[in-house]
Design an enzyme around this catalytic site. Structure first.
Site, PDB file in Angstrom:
ATOM      1  N   ASP A   1       4.616  -2.632   4.190  1.00 29.38           N
ATOM      2  CA  ASP A   1       5.928  -2.027   3.921  1.00 29.38           C
ATOM      3  C   ASP A   1       5.925  -0.510   3.986  1.00 29.38           C
ATOM      4  O   ASP A   1       6.696   0.158   3.296  1.00 29.38           O
ATOM      5  CB  ASP A   1       6.464  -2.477   2.540  1.00 29.38           C
ATOM      6  CG  ASP A   1       6.580  -3.980   2.453  1.00 29.38           C
ATOM      7  OD1 ASP A   1       6.840  -4.613   3.487  1.00 29.38           O
ATOM      8  OD2 ASP A   1       6.393  -4.522   1.345  1.00 29.38           O
TER       9      ASP A   1
ATOM     10  N   LYS B   1       6.839   0.601   9.007  1.00 31.83           N
ATOM     11  CA  LYS B   1       6.399   0.423  10.392  1.00 31.83           C
ATOM     12  C   LYS B   1       7.569   0.091  11.331  1.00 31.83           C
ATOM     13  O   LYS B   1       7.643   0.597  12.446  1.00 31.83           O
ATOM     14  CB  LYS B   1       5.351  -0.711  10.471  1.00 31.83           C
ATOM     15  CG  LYS B   1       4.113  -0.450   9.634  1.00 31.83           C
ATOM     16  CD  LYS B   1       3.188  -1.648   9.613  1.00 31.83           C
ATOM     17  CE  LYS B   1       3.719  -2.846   8.871  1.00 31.83           C
ATOM     18  NZ  LYS B   1       3.888  -2.690   7.422  1.00 31.83           N
TER      19      LYS B   1
ATOM     20  N   GLY C   1       8.243  -8.174   7.089  1.00 32.17           N
ATOM     21  CA  GLY C   1       9.672  -7.859   7.025  1.00 32.17           C
ATOM     22  C   GLY C   1       9.802  -6.418   7.459  1.00 32.17           C
ATOM     23  O   GLY C   1       9.434  -5.524   6.719  1.00 32.17           O
ATOM     24  N   HIS C   2      10.230  -6.196   8.697  1.00 35.90           N
ATOM     25  CA  HIS C   2      10.303  -4.845   9.247  1.00 35.90           C
ATOM     26  C   HIS C   2      11.771  -4.431   9.351  1.00 35.90           C
ATOM     27  O   HIS C   2      12.537  -5.030  10.097  1.00 35.90           O
ATOM     28  CB  HIS C   2       9.603  -4.791  10.607  1.00 35.90           C
ATOM     29  CG  HIS C   2       8.126  -5.062  10.513  1.00 35.90           C
ATOM     30  ND1 HIS C   2       7.295  -5.103  11.596  1.00 35.90           N
ATOM     31  CD2 HIS C   2       7.331  -5.286   9.425  1.00 35.90           C
ATOM     32  CE1 HIS C   2       6.048  -5.342  11.182  1.00 35.90           C
ATOM     33  NE2 HIS C   2       6.056  -5.464   9.874  1.00 35.90           N
TER      34      HIS C   2
ATOM     35  N   GLN D   1       1.893  -6.157   7.959  1.00 35.57           N
ATOM     36  CA  GLN D   1       1.118  -5.957   6.720  1.00 35.57           C
ATOM     37  C   GLN D   1       0.459  -4.570   6.760  1.00 35.57           C
ATOM     38  O   GLN D   1       0.969  -3.678   7.408  1.00 35.57           O
ATOM     39  CB  GLN D   1       0.079  -7.069   6.508  1.00 35.57           C
ATOM     40  CG  GLN D   1       0.684  -8.433   6.200  1.00 35.57           C
ATOM     41  CD  GLN D   1       1.229  -9.163   7.405  1.00 35.57           C
ATOM     42  OE1 GLN D   1       0.536  -9.392   8.357  1.00 35.57           O
ATOM     43  NE2 GLN D   1       2.500  -9.552   7.349  1.00 35.57           N
TER      44      GLN D   1
HETATM   45  P1  GDP Z   1       7.616  -2.284   7.136  1.00 32.19           P
HETATM   46  O1  GDP Z   1       7.319  -3.655   6.678  1.00 32.19           O
HETATM   47  O2  GDP Z   1       6.403  -1.430   7.202  1.00 32.19           O
HETATM   48  O3  GDP Z   1       8.407  -2.230   8.409  1.00 32.19           O
HETATM   49  O4  GDP Z   1       8.537  -1.631   5.988  1.00 32.19           O
HETATM   50  P2  GDP Z   1       9.776  -2.355   5.258  1.00 32.19           P
HETATM   51  O5  GDP Z   1      10.910  -2.429   6.193  1.00 32.19           O
HETATM   52  O6  GDP Z   1       9.343  -3.604   4.596  1.00 32.19           O
HETATM   53  O7  GDP Z   1      10.033  -1.334   4.078  1.00 32.19           O
HETATM   54  C1  GDP Z   1      10.333  -0.001   4.308  1.00 32.19           C
HETATM   55  C2  GDP Z   1      11.672   0.312   3.646  1.00 32.19           C
HETATM   56  O8  GDP Z   1      11.851   1.709   3.572  1.00 32.19           O
HETATM   57  C3  GDP Z   1      12.879  -0.193   4.435  1.00 32.19           C
HETATM   58  O9  GDP Z   1      13.908  -0.497   3.550  1.00 32.19           O
HETATM   59  C4  GDP Z   1      13.250   1.012   5.306  1.00 32.19           C
HETATM   60  O10 GDP Z   1      14.629   1.006   5.663  1.00 32.19           O
HETATM   61  C5  GDP Z   1      12.950   2.140   4.366  1.00 32.19           C
HETATM   62  N1  GDP Z   1      12.505   3.380   4.987  1.00 32.19           N
HETATM   63  C6  GDP Z   1      11.714   3.550   6.077  1.00 32.19           C
HETATM   64  N2  GDP Z   1      11.443   4.866   6.262  1.00 32.19           N
HETATM   65  C7  GDP Z   1      12.063   5.513   5.253  1.00 32.19           C
HETATM   66  C8  GDP Z   1      12.143   6.904   4.871  1.00 32.19           C
HETATM   67  O11 GDP Z   1      11.554   7.779   5.497  1.00 32.19           O
HETATM   68  N3  GDP Z   1      12.870   7.183   3.752  1.00 32.19           N
HETATM   69  C9  GDP Z   1      13.508   6.237   3.029  1.00 32.19           C
HETATM   70  N4  GDP Z   1      14.195   6.615   1.949  1.00 32.19           N
HETATM   71  N5  GDP Z   1      13.461   4.943   3.354  1.00 32.19           N
HETATM   72  C10 GDP Z   1      12.740   4.587   4.454  1.00 32.19           C
HETATM   73  P1  IMO Z   2       5.012  -6.096   6.299  1.00 34.35           P
HETATM   74  O1  IMO Z   2       4.663  -6.376   7.730  1.00 34.35           O
HETATM   75  C1  IMO Z   2       3.815  -6.307   2.125  1.00 34.35           C
HETATM   76  C2  IMO Z   2       1.388  -9.735   0.919  1.00 34.35           C
HETATM   77  C3  IMO Z   2       2.017 -10.765   0.010  1.00 34.35           C
HETATM   78  C4  IMO Z   2       0.789 -11.251  -0.738  1.00 34.35           C
HETATM   79  C5  IMO Z   2      -0.289 -11.230   0.336  1.00 34.35           C
HETATM   80  C6  IMO Z   2      -0.523 -12.562   1.000  1.00 34.35           C
HETATM   81  O2  IMO Z   2       6.458  -6.174   6.004  1.00 34.35           O
HETATM   82  O3  IMO Z   2       4.375  -4.825   5.848  1.00 34.35           O
HETATM   83  P2  IMO Z   2       0.811 -14.019   2.789  1.00 34.35           P
HETATM   84  O4  IMO Z   2       2.217 -14.536   2.777  1.00 34.35           O
HETATM   85  O5  IMO Z   2       0.502 -13.130   3.940  1.00 34.35           O
HETATM   86  O6  IMO Z   2      -0.199 -15.093   2.614  1.00 34.35           O
HETATM   87  O7  IMO Z   2       0.699 -13.108   1.444  1.00 34.35           O
HETATM   88  O8  IMO Z   2       0.147 -10.285   1.295  1.00 34.35           O
HETATM   89  N1  IMO Z   2       2.156  -9.462   2.163  1.00 34.35           N
HETATM   90  C7  IMO Z   2       2.843  -8.351   2.382  1.00 34.35           C
HETATM   91  N2  IMO Z   2       3.084  -7.297   1.578  1.00 34.35           N
HETATM   92  N3  IMO Z   2       4.279  -6.310   3.391  1.00 34.35           N
HETATM   93  C8  IMO Z   2       4.025  -7.347   4.211  1.00 34.35           C
HETATM   94  O9  IMO Z   2       4.357  -7.329   5.512  1.00 34.35           O
HETATM   95  C9  IMO Z   2       3.316  -8.453   3.706  1.00 34.35           C
HETATM   96  N4  IMO Z   2       2.919  -9.637   4.223  1.00 34.35           N
HETATM   97  C10 IMO Z   2       2.199 -10.238   3.267  1.00 34.35           C
HETATM   98  O10 IMO Z   2       2.971 -10.180  -0.846  1.00 34.35           O
HETATM   99  O11 IMO Z   2       0.443 -10.323  -1.728  1.00 34.35           O
HETATM  100 MG    MG Z   3       7.902  -5.000   5.204  1.00 36.56          MG
END
Ligand code: GDP
Ligand code: IMO
Ligand code: MG
Length: 420
Positions: free
Chosen positions: A12, A15, A39-40, A221
């Site tokens: 998270d 990416k 979850g991107h 991840q």
């Molecule tokens: P990912 O899994 O690495 O793609 O990240 P996620 O989407 O799960 O979580 C990142 C969260 O931060 C999302 O809600 C994005 O919309 C938000 N986000 C990404 N870059 C920024 C930033 O520079 N500032 C803020 N405030 N939010 C951001």
């Molecule tokens: P993105 O791509 C954050 C965590 C789960 C759990 C562990 C194992 O959005 O960054 P799994 O379902 O893979 O067997 O869970 O890994 N986890 C993540 N945490 N971002 C993710 O993906 C994750 N995918 C799995 O919360 O702790």
């Molecule tokens: Mg994510």
């Protein structure tokens, strides 16, 4: 040439937004591991989209998106996501390609994930319950069904064999939920999957590379969730580090160019497991609230803490990070004081190495204080206008990690990005 964008923390890191931002510079965006546990989040035409299975380049009309062999694919999630993407006028039948070798997540994998977590009780991993662990177990156990198998007529027989095997395991877990509805959805989604471009992924991508096309590999991840190098057993079941690009797409190490490591300006983790810099206090609460730190896949509140340089440097070493991208810098805008973890103190001894086992021991983070910048940075476009205190914060990270932050993300929007 294949460049890589991957997470350096526990996932998270942002990416999705970063891949979407860089996508116009590439011809191909390829996911190489993970599955619908990812979850991107990206913003398209001001609308929030969360991608789980499809690479984050899908909203660029002329970009090819590949789901590589290292991914585990849930056809139901894929179909749902394709429908959502199609609503933006994107033709997935034109620019989405799936490797024949990609392993399929079947409904009983999800059931097994749930059953296994229930059995673990207090010590559960906190998995996303998407069937990731059981699907990769069937891959390494050499039982899995792959996308290419769909094109052969004995697919149903193979499915039934696997289903029976899983049923025995589920019986052992005393798992009694009825999964008939999941199966109906699954078979419907398989029909849809058959209608997509299923290709021999390794030849496909290497031919594109030979033709001079530029590939961006998108990690899911984060490095600290890597099956080998993460905080085992609180990890995911794939190699999330750059080495996973080669096995997950079928490209040789010699093709890898830039490795861009994404890190938040602080740190989060969702699910169980060690997290040395976690703040279980108002500061952690403030980070969660300001950063809207709730899981994009499961909605769970993310655990929050200061940036962990020990873990970051480890991730840089494992991945061969050539540059870092620091996201969510704006979340720290209102903080008077910031901290970074420079060492771990374990049993009174300090170390800058990540120990092989991080749970079951007490790791005290050694924290260094920094003055916050206390300014709204969300509309800054030019690096010269970034506050001096943010520049010092970044310089400290660069020196410690040994790779430079080249991009700062200062908001969730596509245009909230500063090259430094
Ligand atoms: P990912 O899994 O690495 O793609 O990240 P996620 O989407 O799960 O979580 C990142 C969260 O931060 C999302 O809600 C994005 O919309 C938000 N986000 C990404 N870059 C920024 C930033 O520079 N500032 C803020 N405030 N939010 C951001
Ligand atoms: P993105 O791509 C954050 C965590 C789960 C759990 C562990 C194992 O959005 O960054 P799994 O379902 O893979 O067997 O869970 O890994 N986890 C993540 N945490 N971002 C993710 O993906 C994750 N995918 C799995 O919360 O702790
Ligand atoms: Mg994510």
């Amino acid at each position: 040439m294949v460049d890589v964008i991957l997470g350096m923390q526990w996932g998270d890191e942002g990416k999705g937004k970063i891949v979407d931002y860089f996508a116009p510079r590439y011809d191909i965006i390829a996911r190489f591991q993970g599955g619908p546990n990812a979850g991107h989040t990206l913003y398209v035409e001001g609308k929030k989209m969360v991608l789980h299975q499809i690479p984050s380049g899908i909203f660029h009309q002329n970009t090819i998106n590949i789901i590589g062999n290292g991914v585990v694919l849930d056809p139901v999630t894929l179909k749902r996501e394709c429908d959502a993407v199609a609503a933006f006028g994107i033709d997935v039948k034109k620019n989405l390609f799936i490797s024949e070798r990609t392993n399929i997540i079947v409904p009983t994998h999800r059931a097994l994930d749930k059953a296994s977590e229930m059995q673990k009780g207090e010590s559960k991993i906190g998995s996303t319950l998407k069937g990731i662990g059981p699907a990769y177990m069937d891959k390494t156990g050499r039982n899995a069904l792959r996308v290419g198998d769909l094109l052969h007529k004995n697919f149903t027989t193979q499915y039934i064999k696997l289903r029976l095997k899983h049923q025995k395991l589920l019986d052992n877990f005393h798992f009694v939920e009825d999964i008939t509805a999941w199966e109906e959805e699954f078979f419907e989604a398989l029909e849809f999957l058959r209608s997509l471009n299923v290709v021999n992924g390794e030849y496909f991508i290497n031919e594109q590379i030979s033709a001079g096309k530029k590939v961006l590999a998108e990690g899911a991840q984060g490095s600290m969730l890597d099956i080998d190098f993460g905080t085992f057993p609180f990890v995911t079941s794939s190699n999330t580090i750059s080495a996973g690009v080669c096995t997950g797409l079928g490209v040789s190490p010699r093709q890898i160019g830039e490795v861009m490591g994404v890190t938040k300006a602080y740190c989060t983790r969702v699910g169980g497991g060690p997290f040395p810099t976690e703040l279980e206090n108002e500061t952690g609460e403030l980070l969660r609230k300001t950063g809207s730190e709730f899981g994009a896949t499961t909605g769970r509140p993310r655990r929050c803490g200061w940036i962990d340089l020990v873990a970051l440097r480890y991730a840089s070493m494992l991945n061969g990070v050539t540059q870092m991208i620091m996201t969510k810098a704006d979340v720290l805008d209102g903080f008077e004081e910031l901290k970074m973890c420079t060492d771990y103190s374990i049993n009174g001894e300090t170390t800058r190495q990540v120990p092989y086992q991080m749970n079951g021991i007490t790791i005290e983070p050694v924290l260094e204080s920094f003055a916050g910048w206390n300014t709204d940075t969300t509309s800054i476009k030019n690096s010269e206008l970034l506050p001096e205190n943010m520049k010092s914060y970044i310089q400290y990270i660069n020196a410690y990690v040994g790779a430079p932050v080249t991009v700062v993300s200062n908001g969730p929007g596509r245009d909230q990005i500063v090259h430094v």
